[in-house]
Write a protein that holds these residues in place. Sequence first.
Motif, PDB file in Angstrom:
ATOM      1  N   SER A 324      -2.811 -19.045  -4.598  1.00  0.00           N
ATOM      2  CA  SER A 324      -2.938 -19.962  -5.630  1.00  0.00           C
ATOM      3  C   SER A 324      -2.165 -19.890  -6.597  1.00  0.00           C
ATOM      4  CB  SER A 324      -4.685 -20.090  -6.046  1.00  0.00           C
ATOM      5  OG  SER A 324      -4.794 -20.905  -7.511  1.00  0.00           O
ATOM      6  N   ALA A 325      -1.480 -20.979  -7.178  1.00  0.00           N
ATOM      7  CA  ALA A 325      -0.622 -21.008  -8.417  1.00  0.00           C
ATOM      8  C   ALA A 325      -1.471 -20.401  -9.803  1.00  0.00           C
ATOM      9  CB  ALA A 325       0.074 -22.255  -8.640  1.00  0.00           C
ATOM     10  N   ARG A 326      -2.657 -20.966  -9.754  1.00  0.00           N
ATOM     11  CA  ARG A 326      -3.456 -20.442 -10.873  1.00  0.00           C
ATOM     12  C   ARG A 326      -4.060 -18.961 -10.783  1.00  0.00           C
ATOM     13  NH1 ARG A 326      -5.037 -25.201  -9.049  1.00  0.00           N
ATOM     14  NH2 ARG A 326      -6.751 -24.410  -8.162  1.00  0.00           N
ATOM     15  N   GLY A 327      -4.029 -18.376  -9.520  1.00  0.00           N
ATOM     16  CA  GLY A 327      -4.906 -16.972  -9.440  1.00  0.00           C
ATOM     17  C   GLY A 327      -4.210 -15.774  -9.808  1.00  0.00           C
ATOM     18  N   LEU A 328      -4.632 -14.680  -9.892  1.00  0.00           N
ATOM     19  CA  LEU A 328      -3.901 -13.111  -9.860  1.00  0.00           C
ATOM     20  C   LEU A 328      -3.077 -13.026  -8.787  1.00  0.00           C
ATOM     21  CD1 LEU A 328      -3.389 -10.877 -11.764  1.00  0.00           C
ATOM     22  CD2 LEU A 328      -5.337  -9.888 -10.646  1.00  0.00           C
ATOM     23  N   GLY A 329      -3.599 -13.075  -7.532  1.00  0.00           N
ATOM     24  CA  GLY A 329      -3.141 -12.859  -6.399  1.00  0.00           C
ATOM     25  C   GLY A 329      -3.320 -11.295  -6.074  1.00  0.00           C
ATOM     26  N   THR A 330      -2.782 -10.683  -4.971  1.00  0.00           N
ATOM     27  CA  THR A 330      -2.697  -9.409  -4.607  1.00  0.00           C
ATOM     28  C   THR A 330      -1.619  -8.717  -4.731  1.00  0.00           C
ATOM     29  OG1 THR A 330      -2.518  -9.816  -2.380  1.00  0.00           O
ATOM     30  CG2 THR A 330      -4.801  -9.890  -2.953  1.00  0.00           C
ATOM     31  N   GLN A 331      -0.985  -8.571  -5.926  1.00  0.00           N
ATOM     32  CA  GLN A 331       0.322  -7.928  -5.889  1.00  0.00           C
ATOM     33  C   GLN A 331       0.098  -6.394  -6.028  1.00  0.00           C
ATOM     34  OE1 GLN A 331       3.071  -9.858  -6.039  1.00  0.00           O
ATOM     35  NE2 GLN A 331       1.847 -11.229  -5.661  1.00  0.00           N
ATOM     36  N   GLU A 332       1.442  -5.549  -5.540  1.00  0.00           N
ATOM     37  CA  GLU A 332       1.541  -4.331  -5.644  1.00  0.00           C
ATOM     38  C   GLU A 332       1.668  -3.909  -7.251  1.00  0.00           C
ATOM     39  OE1 GLU A 332       1.702  -1.674  -3.401  1.00  0.00           O
ATOM     40  OE2 GLU A 332       0.757  -3.274  -2.106  1.00  0.00           O
ATOM     41  N   PRO A 333       1.762  -2.495  -7.404  1.00  0.00           N
ATOM     42  CA  PRO A 333       1.721  -1.689  -6.713  1.00  0.00           C
ATOM     43  C   PRO A 333       0.695  -1.172  -5.963  1.00  0.00           C
ATOM     44  CG  PRO A 333       1.508  -0.984  -8.979  1.00  0.00           C
ATOM     45  CD  PRO A 333       1.473  -2.569  -8.980  1.00  0.00           C
ATOM     46  N   ASP A 334      -0.694  -1.642  -6.246  1.00  0.00           N
ATOM     47  CA  ASP A 334      -1.730  -0.992  -5.334  1.00  0.00           C
ATOM     48  C   ASP A 334      -2.335  -2.075  -4.490  1.00  0.00           C
ATOM     49  OD1 ASP A 334      -1.554   1.427  -6.628  1.00  0.00           O
ATOM     50  OD2 ASP A 334      -2.730   0.710  -8.333  1.00  0.00           O
ATOM     51  N   GLY A 335      -1.996  -3.416  -4.875  1.00  0.00           N
ATOM     52  CA  GLY A 335      -2.712  -4.395  -4.012  1.00  0.00           C
ATOM     53  C   GLY A 335      -4.183  -4.305  -3.877  1.00  0.00           C
ATOM     54  N   CYS A 336      -4.773  -4.137  -2.765  1.00  0.00           N
ATOM     55  CA  CYS A 336      -6.244  -4.309  -2.345  1.00  0.00           C
ATOM     56  C   CYS A 336      -6.587  -2.930  -1.721  1.00  0.00           C
ATOM     57  CB  CYS A 336      -6.427  -5.407  -1.686  1.00  0.00           C
ATOM     58  SG  CYS A 336      -6.808  -6.874  -2.843  1.00  0.00           S
ATOM     59  N   ALA A 337      -5.413  -1.954  -1.756  1.00  0.00           N
ATOM     60  CA  ALA A 337      -5.820  -0.600  -1.094  1.00  0.00           C
ATOM     61  C   ALA A 337      -7.371   0.035  -1.292  1.00  0.00           C
ATOM     62  CB  ALA A 337      -4.673   0.427  -1.458  1.00  0.00           C
ATOM     63  N   GLY A 338      -7.626  -0.144  -2.901  1.00  0.00           N
ATOM     64  CA  GLY A 338      -8.849   0.484  -3.359  1.00  0.00           C
ATOM     65  C   GLY A 338     -10.040  -0.284  -2.951  1.00  0.00           C
ATOM     66  N   GLY A 339     -10.061  -1.451  -2.635  1.00  0.00           N
ATOM     67  CA  GLY A 339     -11.160  -2.383  -2.065  1.00  0.00           C
ATOM     68  C   GLY A 339     -11.104  -2.520  -0.698  1.00  0.00           C
ATOM     69  N   VAL A 340     -10.172  -3.298  -0.101  1.00  0.00           N
ATOM     70  CA  VAL A 340     -10.184  -3.530   1.354  1.00  0.00           C
ATOM     71  C   VAL A 340      -9.723  -2.229   2.093  1.00  0.00           C
ATOM     72  CG1 VAL A 340      -8.896  -4.741   3.204  1.00  0.00           C
ATOM     73  CG2 VAL A 340      -9.468  -6.024   1.129  1.00  0.00           C
ATOM     74  N   GLY A 341      -8.937  -1.541   1.599  1.00  0.00           N
ATOM     75  CA  GLY A 341      -8.589  -0.257   2.137  1.00  0.00           C
ATOM     76  C   GLY A 341      -9.611   0.644   2.206  1.00  0.00           C
ATOM     77  N   GLY A 342     -10.510   0.891   0.803  1.00  0.00           N
ATOM     78  CA  GLY A 342     -11.502   1.688   0.890  1.00  0.00           C
ATOM     79  C   GLY A 342     -12.587   1.410   1.955  1.00  0.00           C
ATOM     80  N   GLY A 343     -12.725   0.022   2.090  1.00  0.00           N
ATOM     81  CA  GLY A 343     -13.697  -0.392   3.326  1.00  0.00           C
ATOM     82  C   GLY A 343     -13.081   0.196   4.627  1.00  0.00           C
ATOM     83  N   ALA A 344     -11.980   0.052   4.862  1.00  0.00           N
ATOM     84  CA  ALA A 344     -11.381   0.561   6.237  1.00  0.00           C
ATOM     85  C   ALA A 344     -11.753   1.906   6.383  1.00  0.00           C
ATOM     86  CB  ALA A 344      -9.960   0.165   6.128  1.00  0.00           C
ATOM     87  N   THR A 345     -11.649   2.571   5.417  1.00  0.00           N
ATOM     88  CA  THR A 345     -12.074   3.989   5.592  1.00  0.00           C
ATOM     89  C   THR A 345     -13.447   4.196   5.725  1.00  0.00           C
ATOM     90  OG1 THR A 345     -10.192   4.719   4.002  1.00  0.00           O
ATOM     91  CG2 THR A 345     -11.855   6.522   4.394  1.00  0.00           C
ATOM     92  N   ALA A 346     -14.335   3.691   5.042  1.00  0.00           N
ATOM     93  CA  ALA A 346     -15.793   3.827   4.903  1.00  0.00           C
ATOM     94  C   ALA A 346     -16.312   3.259   6.262  1.00  0.00           C
ATOM     95  CB  ALA A 346     -16.657   2.944   3.747  1.00  0.00           C
ATOM     96  N   PHE A 347     -15.779   2.151   6.992  1.00  0.00           N
ATOM     97  CA  PHE A 347     -16.343   1.622   8.050  1.00  0.00           C
ATOM     98  C   PHE A 347     -15.773   2.081   9.196  1.00  0.00           C
ATOM     99  CE2 PHE A 347     -16.888  -2.586   5.337  1.00  0.00           C
ATOM    100  CZ  PHE A 347     -18.263  -2.236   5.009  1.00  0.00           C
ATOM    101  N   GLY A 348     -14.581   2.819   9.035  1.00  0.00           N
ATOM    102  CA  GLY A 348     -14.099   3.610  10.253  1.00  0.00           C
ATOM    103  C   GLY A 348     -13.369   2.486  11.118  1.00  0.00           C
ATOM    104  N   VAL A 349     -12.601   1.531  10.463  1.00  0.00           N
ATOM    105  CA  VAL A 349     -12.008   0.542  11.239  1.00  0.00           C
ATOM    106  C   VAL A 349     -10.846   0.886  12.269  1.00  0.00           C
ATOM    107  CG1 VAL A 349     -10.688  -1.566  10.999  1.00  0.00           C
ATOM    108  CG2 VAL A 349     -12.684  -1.194   9.557  1.00  0.00           C
TER     109      VAL A 349
END
Length: 359
Positions: A324-349
């Motif tokens: 969205s033009a109005r939103g923050l988005g998921t820019q680097e440097p960290d993106g969503c590694a701490g949330g989505v990536g953390g879930g991938a680890t916790a769930f054993g994806v």
Amino acid sequence: MRHKGLLAVLPMLLAFLVPTATTATAAAPVQVYGVWHCGDDYCTWSTVRDVAEFDAKNHWLVDRGDGRPSVNLVVLSFVDPRKLLHRTTDAGTANGVPVGMSREIVQYFTSHGIRVMLSVGGITYTDAWDAALAEDPAQLGRNAAAVAADLGVGIEIDYEQNTAPNLTGLQSFIDAYRSGHAYDAGGTDPAARLTVDTAAGDRWLIDLNRKATADWLRTDRPVLDYANAMVPARPTSASSHIANWQEHLDGKSQFSPPVAPLAPAKLTAGLYVAYGRSPLPECTDYANSLQKATGDWARGAAPNGAGTTAGLLGYMFWAAEKPSARGLGTQEPDGCAGGVGGGATAFGVQTPMGPLRQS
């Protein structure tokens, strides 16, 4: 004698107090753990991306911080159905596909074991879906199948017509697509993966949901691989999300005609990772995220009239980079590694994604 008697009954007493491994219910694995991706231009993908520049903004998807991907699926969003039908080539489109959805971008993900799909439609292209289905839905299906084969991707149907959707035309689209790529229960052919988006619950896109549940998402004769329960209008509580997803599993017997229940193994749950101007825990902080708060329910959700195995297939997140033009988005440097990536680890994806549960 009393000591011997106590020893004799002790195992029976322990059996009542301590559940055995055979009686415990294991949580279903999270098999689909993916993100819709809008590119850097609000879901149009109308410019060619340099892979190094793309990686600088999206590296979190292929590396959660330990070299493993944060997701096992990326859905590039969106393809205009009318341009796909006409195989349009213009400033932002090449042979019906946005130029940003290039072979190089697809290979950026697949080289890391991440499955790729193209989403056809979205709310912006509802009228385009209507026009394409009215004109030649079978040709649209054949064109989609050809693009899928050429790029080595699957196709997602995102047809958000809430009022009198052209379900006859959509059936023709699906039939034509399946004539080129038969349903593949083993999941080895990327182009055979064909899915559909439904609302967060059963009270919007009702006609589409009713048709999909009754005819395309049955476990005894599957046509589509699964449905995505999309995100609601805005982020909300864990209990509200669960209530929406439960509607799909329960169906709506009070509707006329009714909506049949959906097997848990035919559904993924949608959550936001980008909304507004503040980072969401779903993106940055798995410990406080909705995927963690709903994870036990999602992995243990019981069938209620359809299917035989418990647990949804997994999660889909809206949306990577700049939805969205109005939103923050998921820019680097960290993106969503701490949330989505953390879930991938916790769930054993598992990456690459393995065969999906079929019942």
